[in-house]
Design a protein around this motif. Structure first.
Motif, PDB file in Angstrom:
ATOM      1  N   LEU A   1      15.160  30.625 -48.579  1.00  0.00           N
ATOM      2  CA  LEU A   1      14.782  29.327 -47.944  1.00  0.00           C
ATOM      3  C   LEU A   1      14.977  29.373 -46.577  1.00  0.00           C
ATOM      4  O   LEU A   1      14.369  28.600 -46.053  1.00  0.00           O
ATOM      5  N   ALA A   2      15.729  30.012 -45.951  1.00  0.00           N
ATOM      6  CA  ALA A   2      15.589  30.407 -44.689  1.00  0.00           C
ATOM      7  C   ALA A   2      14.241  31.053 -43.819  1.00  0.00           C
ATOM      8  O   ALA A   2      13.442  30.604 -42.956  1.00  0.00           O
ATOM      9  N   PHE A   3      13.905  31.697 -44.987  1.00  0.00           N
ATOM     10  CA  PHE A   3      12.472  32.370 -44.505  1.00  0.00           C
ATOM     11  C   PHE A   3      11.442  31.503 -44.507  1.00  0.00           C
ATOM     12  O   PHE A   3      10.318  31.456 -43.926  1.00  0.00           O
ATOM     13  N   GLY A   4      11.604  30.303 -45.807  1.00  0.00           N
ATOM     14  CA  GLY A   4      10.788  29.337 -45.774  1.00  0.00           C
ATOM     15  C   GLY A   4      10.458  28.308 -44.702  1.00  0.00           C
ATOM     16  O   GLY A   4       9.651  27.928 -44.250  1.00  0.00           O
ATOM     17  N   VAL A   5      11.812  28.077 -44.025  1.00  0.00           N
ATOM     18  CA  VAL A   5      11.914  27.227 -43.162  1.00  0.00           C
ATOM     19  C   VAL A   5      11.241  27.796 -41.646  1.00  0.00           C
ATOM     20  O   VAL A   5      10.686  27.405 -40.880  1.00  0.00           O
ATOM     21  N   PHE A   6      11.541  29.265 -41.684  1.00  0.00           N
ATOM     22  CA  PHE A   6      11.015  30.082 -40.453  1.00  0.00           C
ATOM     23  C   PHE A   6       9.218  30.034 -40.601  1.00  0.00           C
ATOM     24  O   PHE A   6       8.646  29.725 -39.619  1.00  0.00           O
ATOM     25  N   GLU A   7       8.736  30.006 -41.868  1.00  0.00           N
ATOM     26  CA  GLU A   7       7.416  30.014 -42.025  1.00  0.00           C
ATOM     27  C   GLU A   7       6.938  28.718 -41.604  1.00  0.00           C
ATOM     28  O   GLU A   7       5.810  28.534 -40.924  1.00  0.00           O
ATOM     29  N   ILE A   8       7.562  27.560 -41.917  1.00  0.00           N
ATOM     30  CA  ILE A   8       7.117  26.310 -41.606  1.00  0.00           C
ATOM     31  C   ILE A   8       6.903  26.010 -40.129  1.00  0.00           C
ATOM     32  O   ILE A   8       6.279  25.458 -39.538  1.00  0.00           O
ATOM     33  N   ALA A   9       8.276  26.392 -39.616  1.00  0.00           N
ATOM     34  CA  ALA A   9       8.099  26.343 -38.051  1.00  0.00           C
ATOM     35  C   ALA A   9       7.110  27.116 -37.387  1.00  0.00           C
ATOM     36  O   ALA A   9       6.679  26.670 -36.408  1.00  0.00           O
ATOM     37  N   ALA A  10       6.905  28.410 -38.076  1.00  0.00           N
ATOM     38  CA  ALA A  10       5.676  29.219 -37.174  1.00  0.00           C
ATOM     39  C   ALA A  10       4.476  28.687 -37.336  1.00  0.00           C
ATOM     40  O   ALA A  10       3.567  28.479 -36.539  1.00  0.00           O
ATOM     41  N   GLN A  11       4.363  27.760 -38.492  1.00  0.00           N
ATOM     42  CA  GLN A  11       2.978  27.075 -38.628  1.00  0.00           C
ATOM     43  C   GLN A  11       2.779  25.713 -37.584  1.00  0.00           C
ATOM     44  O   GLN A  11       1.796  25.744 -37.155  1.00  0.00           O
TER      45      GLN A  11
ATOM     46  N   PRO B   1       0.691  32.891 -34.932  1.00  0.00           N
ATOM     47  CA  PRO B   1      -0.398  34.003 -35.716  1.00  0.00           C
ATOM     48  C   PRO B   1       0.427  33.942 -37.113  1.00  0.00           C
ATOM     49  O   PRO B   1       1.742  34.267 -37.269  1.00  0.00           O
ATOM     50  N   THR B   2      -0.238  33.958 -38.276  1.00  0.00           N
ATOM     51  CA  THR B   2       0.174  34.149 -39.623  1.00  0.00           C
ATOM     52  C   THR B   2       0.617  35.614 -39.848  1.00  0.00           C
ATOM     53  O   THR B   2       1.638  35.701 -40.594  1.00  0.00           O
ATOM     54  N   ARG B   3       0.159  36.477 -38.982  1.00  0.00           N
ATOM     55  CA  ARG B   3       0.549  37.756 -39.139  1.00  0.00           C
ATOM     56  C   ARG B   3       2.106  38.178 -38.930  1.00  0.00           C
ATOM     57  O   ARG B   3       2.638  38.929 -39.394  1.00  0.00           O
ATOM     58  N   ILE B   4       2.528  37.233 -37.894  1.00  0.00           N
ATOM     59  CA  ILE B   4       4.023  37.434 -37.586  1.00  0.00           C
ATOM     60  C   ILE B   4       4.617  37.037 -38.763  1.00  0.00           C
ATOM     61  O   ILE B   4       6.011  37.820 -39.222  1.00  0.00           O
ATOM     62  N   VAL B   5       4.659  36.022 -39.494  1.00  0.00           N
ATOM     63  CA  VAL B   5       5.050  35.931 -40.803  1.00  0.00           C
ATOM     64  C   VAL B   5       4.780  36.876 -41.878  1.00  0.00           C
ATOM     65  O   VAL B   5       6.051  37.230 -42.532  1.00  0.00           O
ATOM     66  N   TRP B   6       3.975  37.366 -41.726  1.00  0.00           N
ATOM     67  CA  TRP B   6       3.573  38.576 -42.785  1.00  0.00           C
ATOM     68  C   TRP B   6       4.506  39.660 -42.294  1.00  0.00           C
ATOM     69  O   TRP B   6       4.947  40.349 -43.331  1.00  0.00           O
ATOM     70  N   ILE B   7       4.496  39.882 -41.127  1.00  0.00           N
ATOM     71  CA  ILE B   7       5.530  41.193 -40.362  1.00  0.00           C
ATOM     72  C   ILE B   7       6.754  40.908 -40.856  1.00  0.00           C
ATOM     73  O   ILE B   7       7.412  41.909 -41.668  1.00  0.00           O
ATOM     74  N   VAL B   8       7.406  39.743 -40.906  1.00  0.00           N
ATOM     75  CA  VAL B   8       8.657  39.264 -41.249  1.00  0.00           C
ATOM     76  C   VAL B   8       8.827  39.419 -42.694  1.00  0.00           C
ATOM     77  O   VAL B   8      10.014  40.387 -43.300  1.00  0.00           O
ATOM     78  N   TYR B   9       7.912  39.173 -43.647  1.00  0.00           N
ATOM     79  CA  TYR B   9       8.088  39.050 -44.909  1.00  0.00           C
ATOM     80  C   TYR B   9       8.017  40.641 -45.249  1.00  0.00           C
ATOM     81  O   TYR B   9       8.892  41.085 -46.244  1.00  0.00           O
ATOM     82  N   TRP B  10       7.118  41.533 -44.853  1.00  0.00           N
ATOM     83  CA  TRP B  10       7.028  42.829 -45.229  1.00  0.00           C
ATOM     84  C   TRP B  10       8.320  43.826 -44.951  1.00  0.00           C
ATOM     85  O   TRP B  10       8.839  44.649 -45.587  1.00  0.00           O
ATOM     86  N   ALA B  11       8.753  43.357 -43.676  1.00  0.00           N
ATOM     87  CA  ALA B  11       9.931  43.934 -43.213  1.00  0.00           C
ATOM     88  C   ALA B  11      11.128  43.738 -44.214  1.00  0.00           C
ATOM     89  O   ALA B  11      11.908  44.917 -44.278  1.00  0.00           O
ATOM     90  N   VAL B  12      11.523  42.505 -44.495  1.00  0.00           N
ATOM     91  CA  VAL B  12      12.404  42.287 -45.367  1.00  0.00           C
ATOM     92  C   VAL B  12      12.119  42.817 -46.719  1.00  0.00           C
ATOM     93  O   VAL B  12      13.336  43.444 -47.208  1.00  0.00           O
ATOM     94  N   ALA B  13      11.087  42.804 -47.383  1.00  0.00           N
ATOM     95  CA  ALA B  13      10.767  43.166 -48.650  1.00  0.00           C
ATOM     96  C   ALA B  13      11.174  44.805 -48.607  1.00  0.00           C
ATOM     97  O   ALA B  13      11.503  45.216 -49.680  1.00  0.00           O
ATOM     98  N   ALA B  14      10.433  45.393 -47.707  1.00  0.00           N
ATOM     99  CA  ALA B  14      10.714  47.039 -47.579  1.00  0.00           C
ATOM    100  C   ALA B  14      12.059  47.401 -47.401  1.00  0.00           C
ATOM    101  O   ALA B  14      12.629  48.441 -48.049  1.00  0.00           O
ATOM    102  N   TYR B  15      12.877  46.580 -46.549  1.00  0.00           N
ATOM    103  CA  TYR B  15      14.359  46.828 -46.378  1.00  0.00           C
ATOM    104  C   TYR B  15      14.974  46.616 -47.610  1.00  0.00           C
ATOM    105  O   TYR B  15      16.014  47.528 -48.004  1.00  0.00           O
TER     106      TYR B  15
END
Length: 208
Positions: free
Chosen positions: A42-52, A57-71
């Protein structure tokens, strides 16, 4: 949709970790296992909305998403062995030896789990776009309910520290909290009342 996808990635990794341990499974434990994952998603969702909102850039959200998923995927092998994600004390204390230990447990089974979680992280955002909005709203309400009930569930369930999220464990101390009662002022002093013992002075020097 990335928020929901990240939660499902967390849940999938948590299921793999819990499955390898003999932990009791109840309704309370299910909430306890998932509430921290729901909170981070949910915190990531808030971050995504704030970024929009700010036009990031959308790629920043994707970078965070993939970093957390990979970790999260990397921590599967750790969680299956020690029942907890990597903590800050673990990262500070081990470093090189920790990497060697992780290589030991990088078995074919753990690699399969890692690849499966990464594949889910890649496919879930695309699949989630097909979910109707009403179901997305219900899912959001469900996440909030899990977060609100989670702390109470944690106090009622024995999760054996497998409820911790890979992100929250880094933000916090990373150490299990143990509540202790008031002890003696001197740690060497026994907490038990001394009892009178039999007088054995009459045997002094007998061995000599």
């Amino acid at each position: 949709m990335r928020c929901a996808s990240l939660f499902l990635v967390f849940a999938m990794a948590k299921l793999v970790i819990v499955w390898g341990h003999a932990a009791p499974l109840t309704c309370w434990s299910l909430l306890a296992y998932l509430w921290q994952d729901a909170m981070v998603a949910l915190a990531f969702g808030v971050f995504e909305i704030a970024a929009q909102k700010i036009g990031a850039p959308t790629r920043i959200v994707w970078i965070v998403y993939w970093a957390v998923a990979a970790y999260t995927a990397i921590n599967i092998s750790v969680g299956r062995v020690v029942s907890t994600p990597l903590t800050r004390p673990m990262l500070r204390a081990a470093r090189g030896p920790l990497a060697d230990s992780m290589l030991v447990y990088l078995t074919a089974t753990n690699i399969l789990f890692l690849v499966s979680v990464m594949a889910a992280a890649a496919s879930l955002p695309r699949l989630m776009r097909r979910v109707p909005q009403k179901f997305a709203r219900l899912a959001l309400i469900g996440l909030i309910a899990v977060i609100l009930l989670g702390p109470m569930a944690s106090s009622r369930a024995d999760t054996r520290w497998m409820d911790r999220n890979v992100v929250t464990v880094l933000i916090g101390t990373g150490l299990p909290y143990v509540q202790t009662g008031a002890g003696a002022s001197d740690w060497r002093e026994s907490r038990f009342e001394p009892e009178p013992t039999e007088d054995l002075s009459r045997f002094a020097g007998a061995a000599h």
